[in-house]
Design a protein around this motif. Structure first.
Motif, PDB file in Angstrom:
ATOM      1  N   PRO A   1      13.065  35.802  36.258  1.00  0.00           N
ATOM      2  CA  PRO A   1      14.058  34.875  35.705  1.00  0.00           C
ATOM      3  C   PRO A   1      13.862  33.433  36.168  1.00  0.00           C
ATOM      4  N   ASP A   2      13.143  33.226  37.267  1.00  0.00           N
ATOM      5  CA  ASP A   2      12.942  31.883  37.822  1.00  0.00           C
ATOM      6  C   ASP A   2      11.449  31.615  37.953  1.00  0.00           C
ATOM      7  N   PRO A   3      10.902  30.700  37.136  1.00  0.00           N
ATOM      8  CA  PRO A   3       9.460  30.411  37.232  1.00  0.00           C
ATOM      9  C   PRO A   3       9.043  29.909  38.609  1.00  0.00           C
ATOM     10  N   ALA A   4       9.979  29.333  39.365  1.00  0.00           N
ATOM     11  CA  ALA A   4       9.652  28.817  40.692  1.00  0.00           C
ATOM     12  C   ALA A   4       9.675  29.898  41.772  1.00  0.00           C
ATOM     13  N   ALA A   5      10.102  31.098  41.427  1.00  0.00           N
ATOM     14  CA  ALA A   5      10.135  32.199  42.396  1.00  0.00           C
ATOM     15  C   ALA A   5       8.705  32.606  42.745  1.00  0.00           C
TER      16      ALA A   5
ATOM     17  N   GLY B   1      14.847  48.100  36.928  1.00  0.00           N
ATOM     18  CA  GLY B   1      15.245  47.621  35.605  1.00  0.00           C
ATOM     19  C   GLY B   1      14.981  46.135  35.464  1.00  0.00           C
ATOM     20  N   ASP B   2      16.000  45.384  35.086  1.00  0.00           N
ATOM     21  CA  ASP B   2      15.852  43.936  34.919  1.00  0.00           C
ATOM     22  C   ASP B   2      16.072  43.161  36.218  1.00  0.00           C
ATOM     23  N   ASP B   3      16.416  43.865  37.276  1.00  0.00           N
ATOM     24  CA  ASP B   3      16.745  43.209  38.546  1.00  0.00           C
ATOM     25  C   ASP B   3      15.480  42.999  39.390  1.00  0.00           C
ATOM     26  N   VAL B   4      14.576  42.158  38.899  1.00  0.00           N
ATOM     27  CA  VAL B   4      13.345  41.822  39.622  1.00  0.00           C
ATOM     28  C   VAL B   4      13.302  40.304  39.749  1.00  0.00           C
ATOM     29  N   PRO B   5      13.678  39.750  40.896  1.00  0.00           N
ATOM     30  CA  PRO B   5      13.809  38.299  41.022  1.00  0.00           C
ATOM     31  C   PRO B   5      12.496  37.562  41.263  1.00  0.00           C
ATOM     32  N   VAL B   6      11.375  38.267  41.266  1.00  0.00           N
ATOM     33  CA  VAL B   6      10.082  37.612  41.461  1.00  0.00           C
ATOM     34  C   VAL B   6       9.270  37.697  40.179  1.00  0.00           C
ATOM     35  N   ASN B   7       8.216  36.899  40.121  1.00  0.00           N
ATOM     36  CA  ASN B   7       7.251  37.001  39.029  1.00  0.00           C
ATOM     37  C   ASN B   7       6.204  38.045  39.403  1.00  0.00           C
TER      38      ASN B   7
ATOM     39  N   TYR C   1      11.943  39.933  48.477  1.00  0.00           N
ATOM     40  CA  TYR C   1      10.880  38.987  48.851  1.00  0.00           C
ATOM     41  C   TYR C   1      11.218  37.538  48.487  1.00  0.00           C
ATOM     42  N   ALA C   2      11.869  37.331  47.335  1.00  0.00           N
ATOM     43  CA  ALA C   2      12.158  35.963  46.897  1.00  0.00           C
ATOM     44  C   ALA C   2      13.034  35.232  47.910  1.00  0.00           C
TER      45      ALA C   2
END
Length: 446
Positions: free
Chosen positions: A76-80, A137-143, A443-444
């Protein structure tokens, strides 16, 4: 529902998927096995990861002709931070089918373990990744990025050559190399070092052709006897490798490998001596180890009363971190030539070399992984070395010098990777899936 419960409920699907993968004899050796099976396995892996969010998952041909599965899943965050997941779908040949307790390419449960070629190395890691991603599921805050190799076991360097040429494609902050394993079932571990290797064939020529041993034996040089003398010089009476110019007394500074556990894992009885003057950990992970893996000479059946004119041996020299493989190659060659008796001709041919590797263990990825393992297993992980070599780790380090590499996986000593009766403990797949899910979740913020 918490992650642990979700992953537990996903285990029947993980078993079914591992059964599908194990049934594909994906041995990448075009000389002996059909390449189509590797392509089938690659297609399976591509489709499976596409279904968990790697919408661009595709097959990329590497320089040795094998197909790697690559893909990405933006967060969700390209800067992650970006995490690269690595494993491989190719497997070792089954070797002696008669030595297997179960069919090698049919996942079979025996005494709670799942048997089959690739069940641990490395298809078990693939299904562990899939379970973790489904649980999140969709709860992955990293790329996320992905590479699943197709020729790791062959050691021909397909992906090693591919990575530098496509550096941006796989660039990441943390690289999870999921091709090692734990100290024991239920004891998590992070691999901190890998031994390098020198694979060499030494050939001894003593005579232009066979000679009758009754007529010429006693005065004419014997190539096989000369080779035996040379090989015997590579270890001393204690079993220490004695190649001049290589380290001999280093001490392992990570978690010890208990001698009783090692004997049990290796099937060595109490009446048999272990080799070397150091501890088990020293001998496995801190010092060089020379193994004679094959000899070409007349077989016992069909041999005649003749002096052997030519004999060869294939040598596998494992070297610890801090030892340069080119230096080790020169040292082994010089040792063999110096040890050759009777003026016989010696030819040393290096088949390939690989550098040792030591991972950094002081960064945020490492700290996050330690915490994830502690939470998943209920005990802190230990630091291990591995006798096996993964040349790709050195390529990753050279291509992405700022990235952290964390070496982990579902293997443990009972898995018997590369041997008949390879198996995996399903609880290791389940707990390592939880480890990965916790790591990706945390990790994020590290």
């Amino acid at each position: 529902m918490d992650l642990r419960t979700r992953i537990s409920e996903l285990m029947p699907q993980a078993r079914a998927e591992l059964a599908e993968l194990v049934s594909i004899p994906s041995v990448f050796d075009p000389r002996q096995f059909p390449v189509e099976e590797c392509t089938r396995a690659a297609d399976w892996v591509r489709a499976a990861f596409a279904a968990v969010g790697f919408e661009d998952a595709r097959l990329e041909e590497t320089p040795d002709g094998s197909m790697a599965v690559v893909g990405s899943r933006p967060g969700p965050d390209p800067a992650a931070p970006t995490v690269l997941l690595y494993s491989h779908y190719d497997v070792q040949p089954p070797l002696d089918d008669a030595a297997w307790r179960t069919p090698p390419f049919e996942l079979t449960e025996v005494d709670g373990r799942w048997y089959g070629r690739g069940a641990a190395d490395c298809k078990g890691n693939i299904v562990s990744h899939l379970a973790a991603l489904r649980a999140l599921g969709d709860d992955v805050p990293v790329n996320l990025k992905l590479v699943v190799e197709g020729s790791e076991e062959l050691g021909d360097g397909g992906l090693e050559r591919y990575v530098p040429e496509h550096a941006d494609l796989l660039r990441a902050d943390a690289i999870l190399v999921c091709d090692t394993g734990n100290a024991a079932v239920g004891q998590p571990a992070i691999t901190a070092s890998l031994r390098g290797l020198v694979e060499m064939v030494v050939r001894v020529d003593a005579l232009p052709s066979e000679l009758h041993s009754g007529v010429f034996g006693g005065a004419a040089p014997d190539a096989l006897a000369a080779l035996i003398a040379m090989l015997a010089s590579l270890r001393d009476a204690a079993g220490d490798t004695t190649v001049a110019g290589l380290p001999h007394d280093e001490v392992w500074d990570g978690a010890p490998y208990d001698e009783a556990a090692f004997r049990s894992d290796a099937g060595i009885g109490d009446e048999e001596s272990l080799l070397g003057s150091g501890s088990v950990s020293d001998m496995l992970w801190a010092r060089p180890a020379l193994t004679v893996v094959g000899i070409d000479c007349p077989p016992v059946v069909g041999s005649s009363a003749s002096i052997t004119p030519t004999a060869s041996a294939r040598l596998n020299l494992r070297i610890p971190p801090g030892t340069d493989p080119d230096q080790a190659e020169r040292a082994l060659t010089d040792h063999l030539r110096a040890a050759a008796p009777w003026g016989v001709s010696v030819e040393c041919t290096t088949e390939f070399t690989g550098a040792p590797f030591r991972a950094r263990t002081d960064g945020p990825a490492y700290r996050t992984m330690r915490a994830a393992m502690s939470q998943a297993y209920g005990r802190d992980p230990v630091l291990l070395g591995q006798g096996g070599s993964i040349p790709l780790c050195n390529v990753f380090e050279e291509t992405y010098p700022d990235a952290e590499q964390v070496l982990m996986g579902v293997e443990e000593p009972q898995t018997l990777i590369h041997a008949p009766n390879e198996s995996v403990d399903p609880t290791e797949i389940e707990r390592m899936a939880l480890v990965l899910a916790l790591f990706l979740q945390d990790y994020a913020g590290s």
